[in-house]
Design a protein around this motif. Structure first.
Motif, PDB file in Angstrom:
ATOM      1  N   GLY A 202       0.770  -1.236   0.000  1.00 12.06           N
ATOM      2  CA  GLY A 202       0.000   0.000   0.000  1.00 12.06           C
ATOM      3  C   GLY A 202       0.800   1.284   0.000  1.00 12.06           C
TER       4      GLY A 202
ATOM      5  N   GLN B  14       2.169   4.716   3.961  1.00  9.98           N
ATOM      6  CA  GLN B  14       0.986   3.876   3.997  1.00  9.98           C
ATOM      7  C   GLN B  14      -0.105   4.649   4.747  1.00  9.98           C
ATOM      8  OE1 GLN B  14       3.214   0.782   6.062  1.00  9.98           O
ATOM      9  NE2 GLN B  14       2.580  -0.698   4.519  1.00  9.98           N
TER      10      GLN B  14
ATOM     11  N   LEU C  70      -5.370   0.647   0.111  1.00 10.17           N
ATOM     12  CA  LEU C  70      -4.547   0.279  -1.044  1.00 10.17           C
ATOM     13  C   LEU C  70      -4.917   1.168  -2.227  1.00 10.17           C
ATOM     14  CD1 LEU C  70      -4.812  -3.629  -0.837  1.00 10.17           C
ATOM     15  CD2 LEU C  70      -2.939  -2.184  -0.026  1.00 10.17           C
TER      16      LEU C  70
END
Length: 377
Positions: A111, A127, A149
């Motif tokens: 991610g 992230q 994501l």
């Protein structure tokens, strides 16, 4: 608190979710990991956690995050139940959705991307974790989590596989991740009354509509340009509607205590959406700065028709509790101290950090009830 008493309470805490770890080795490593997260180490990464656990290196603890078979989501559910047992409140309990950034180097961590991080206040390589917190007058804690994501990840299945992201994991927006967490909370049956979130979530009509369909009362922030339906059945922007509010409609109220005492603002609520079901209310709520009246925040609200302005203000102000949760978890239980790249490992570290925070909450509540006073003297 003496070491023997702490150890006894910690053992009772571990027993709550021991069944989530089917093998002795994974249970032992989980206990070591949690002890490390609860320690006074300044940085709680693999090497420092291993050192405080008496290990020669981080290999065993890394196996806990990456290889051992254990029920990560089951532990999450246990944390949620524990928090509800400590601070649950069916009348004043509030669920808060928000996200926080975890700065990362490189391109391989699940991610990770150059994206806006509210933590850094700018676009960074990071992230993004989406979280659900529970807050009531009794306390606050994180109870659920999802890793966001970006499409650059979900559109590249080979890259996903290398990070341990299954082919069944598809792109989901942050509000969609938040909605999934709310659905889990509703299914769990823990007591709460309200939901609140910032405008990144509140401006999404599908999210608000889902909460209305599920009869979830909410006070969610929206941008000043948000279109709302007036009582004249016309569409108007939020800031235009509030600009027409009579001076006498504003009330000076505190939305809760901050670091420097009560947080006072001027507040006004306007009825919206005349086509409504009996017994429910829809409002556009505005919060105006006392020092700078041009600084106004806007909220869309849904609740029982008799809900007071004071209650809407309380819920709007409770959103800051999630920031306190992030700060406490990062400072006290290593929420952002991880050194993992894999998708599963991220969830496991974050869930263990949330569990450690729940343990601290459990200790605090027990001491307040006087259940541990004699033991800890």
């Amino acid at each position: 608190m003496d070491a023997e008493a702490w150890s006894r309470e910690f053992s009772d805490f571990l027993a709550v979710f021991a069944h989530r770890f089917p093998r002795v080795e994974s249970r032992r490593q989980a206990a070591s990991y949690l002890r490390g997260l609860l320690s006074e180490l300044e940085r709680k990464n693999g090497w420092t956690l291993a050192e405080v656990s008496g290990e020669k290196g981080p290999e065993r603890l890394q196996r806990l995050l990456n290889f051992y078979a254990w029920d990560t989501d089951g532990l999450r559910d246990d944390v949620r139940s524990m928090v509800a047992e400590c601070i649950g409140d069916p009348e004043r309990g509030v669920l808060i959705l928000d996200d926080t950034g975890f700065l990362k180097k490189g391109l391989r961590s699940a991610g990770v991307a150059r994206q806006y991080s509210g933590t850094a206040g700018r676009i960074e390589n990071c992230q993004i974790g989406v979280f659900c917190a529970y807050a009531s007058p009794k306390g606050r804690a994180l109870i659920d989590r999802e890793l966001y994501l970006p499409k650059a990840w979900t559109s590249d299945r080979e890259r996903c596989r290398q990070a341990g992201i299954g082919d069944d994991v598809e792109f989901a927006t942050k509000p969609e991740l938040g909605q999934a967490m709310l659905a889990r909370v509703v299914a769990s049956g823990i007591p709460f009354r309200w939901v609140t979130a910032d405008e990144a979530y509140g401006q999404v009509w599908r999210f608000r509509w889902w909460m209305e369909e599920n009869r979830i009362a909410h006070v969610v922030a929206v941008p000043k340009t948000q279109m709302v339906i007036s009582m004249k059945l016309t569409q108007e922007r939020a800031h235009h509607m509030i600009a027409e509010v009579e001076p006498g409609m504003w009330q000076r109220l505190s939305c809760g205590d901050g670091a420097h005492g009560p947080r006072f603002y001027d507040w006004a609520a306007v009825d919206i959406r005349p086509l409504r079901e009996p017994g429910v209310g829809h409002w556009l709520l505005a919060r105006r700065s006392i020092s700078d009246p041009t600084e106004i925040a806007y909220y869309i609200c849904f609740a029982e028709a008799q809900t007071s302005l004071e209650e809407l203000v309380r819920v709007a102000g409770s959103r800051w509790a999630v920031e306190e949760c992030f700060q406490a978890a990062k400072n006290e239980t290593g929420l952002d101290h991880y050194q993992v790249r894999g998708y599963q490992a991220w969830y496991r570290h974050i869930t263990l950090s949330m569990a450690a925070s729940a343990f601290l909450l459990r200790l605090q509540k027990a001491e307040q009830k006087g259940e541990m006073v004699d033991t800890f003297r």
